[in-house]
Design an enzyme around this catalytic site. Structure first.
Site, PDB file in Angstrom:
ATOM      1  N   LYS A 169      -2.362  15.588 -10.299  1.00  0.00           N
ATOM      2  CA  LYS A 169      -1.342  15.355 -11.315  1.00  0.00           C
ATOM      3  C   LYS A 169      -0.549  16.625 -11.616  1.00  0.00           C
ATOM      4  CE  LYS A 169      -1.979  10.995 -11.749  1.00  0.00           C
ATOM      5  NZ  LYS A 169      -0.934  10.042 -11.297  1.00  0.00           N
ATOM      6  N   TYR A 175      -8.603  15.133  -9.374  1.00  0.00           N
ATOM      7  CA  TYR A 175      -7.599  14.278 -10.025  1.00  0.00           C
ATOM      8  C   TYR A 175      -6.621  15.146 -10.823  1.00  0.00           C
ATOM      9  CZ  TYR A 175      -5.420  10.989 -13.212  1.00  0.00           C
ATOM     10  OH  TYR A 175      -4.497  10.263 -13.927  1.00  0.00           O
ATOM     11  N   SER A 222       0.235  13.108 -15.720  1.00  0.00           N
ATOM     12  CA  SER A 222      -0.871  12.923 -16.647  1.00  0.00           C
ATOM     13  C   SER A 222      -1.055  14.183 -17.476  1.00  0.00           C
ATOM     14  CB  SER A 222      -2.170  12.626 -15.886  1.00  0.00           C
ATOM     15  OG  SER A 222      -3.297  12.637 -16.742  1.00  0.00           O
ATOM     16  N   ASP A 232       0.876  -1.169   0.000  1.00  0.00           N
ATOM     17  CA  ASP A 232       0.000   0.000   0.000  1.00  0.00           C
ATOM     18  C   ASP A 232       0.908   1.211   0.000  1.00  0.00           C
ATOM     19  OD1 ASP A 232      -1.643   2.158   0.503  1.00  0.00           O
ATOM     20  OD2 ASP A 232      -2.689   1.260   2.203  1.00  0.00           O
TER      21      ASP A 232
END
Length: 253
Positions: free
Chosen positions: A161, A157, A144, A59
């Site tokens: 990034k 999100y 990303s 994890d």
């Protein structure tokens, strides 16, 4: 054999881009520890790659797991030269004010804090290695196109990034004198388990909508990211640091 005798950790290596990177690294001569919270997925990828690959359950948001991961790579393979912070999570498209707090916290933990935890462990190792052998190391972070050209309804999100890109550039400047290169990849939406999350629903209409924004006309693949990662982590890229390379078929142009 561009990565001959190199030892790498690939987080999130049990599927998607991480699996593609692990496959390419082994094909180019590296030994790879595949770290994934889905142990069976990691074991399956490792089994397909032979004795130069090993898998363990990790994890990446858990400090103890990250420490054990680093120690395992050193104990099994005898060192570490490349860290690929690939593990990541997303959220379904929605108005920014509706994302539940626990989902936001998960994005922060996996997409951002995990990189902090991994670098906290690996940077002292790479610094010591530089002093001892003259070779530092490479850190590759998975960012990303979302951090460069954000899509609406994926705000948190996108923001995570963007953080990865800035952290990569800052780390590159700070660590260059220690022989540590830090780079990132900016993939466009790809044929991975996360694709459905980003689209909200996997339908021909939604795929066509996403593909219409990619000039080359296809999604990115694990092989695309494996090829780019191999170059950036090889000695061929020894003069490259701080970049966030877009592997996006022209989407960010």
């Amino acid at each position: 054999m561009r990565l001959k005798d190199k030892i790498a950790i690939v987080t999130g290596g049990g599927s998607g881009f991480g699996a593609g990177i692990a496959r390419k690294f082994v094909a180019e001569g590296a030994q790879v520890l595949i770290a994934d919270r889905d142990l069976q997925a990691g074991l399956d990828v490792a089994a397909s790659l032979g004795p130069r690959a090993r898998a363990m359950r990790v994890d990446v948001s858990n400090p103890a797991d990250v420490t054990i991961m680093m120690e395992a790579a050193e104990a099994h393979f005898g060192g570490l030269h490349i860290l690929v912070n690939n593990a990541g999570v997303g959220h379904t498209p929605q108005p920014l004010e509706t994302l539940p707090e626990d989902e936001f916290d998960r994005i922060v933990a996996v997409n951002m804090k995990a990189i902090y935890l991994a670098c906290r462990e690996v940077v002292p190792r790479f610094k010591e290695q530089k002093e001892r052998t003259g070779e530092g190391g490479v850190i590759l972070n998975m960012a990303s196109t979302a951090g460069v050209s954000p899509r609406p309804r994926l705000t948190w999100y996108n923001a995570s990034k963007g953080w990865v890109i800035t952290a990569t550039r800052s780390m590159a400047v700070e660590l260059a004198s220690f022989g540590i290169r830090v780079v990132a990849l900016n993939p466009v939406a790809g044929e991975t388990p996360m694709l459905k999350t980003f689209m909200g629903e996997d339908t021909p209409e939604m795929r066509a909508k996403f593909l219409s924004t990619i000039p080359i006309g296809r999604f990115s693949t694990p092989e695309d990211l494996g090829n780019a990662a191999c170059f950036l982590c090889s000695d061929e890229a020894s003069m490259i640091t701080g970049v966030a390379m877009e592997v996006d078929g022209g989407r960010c142009i």
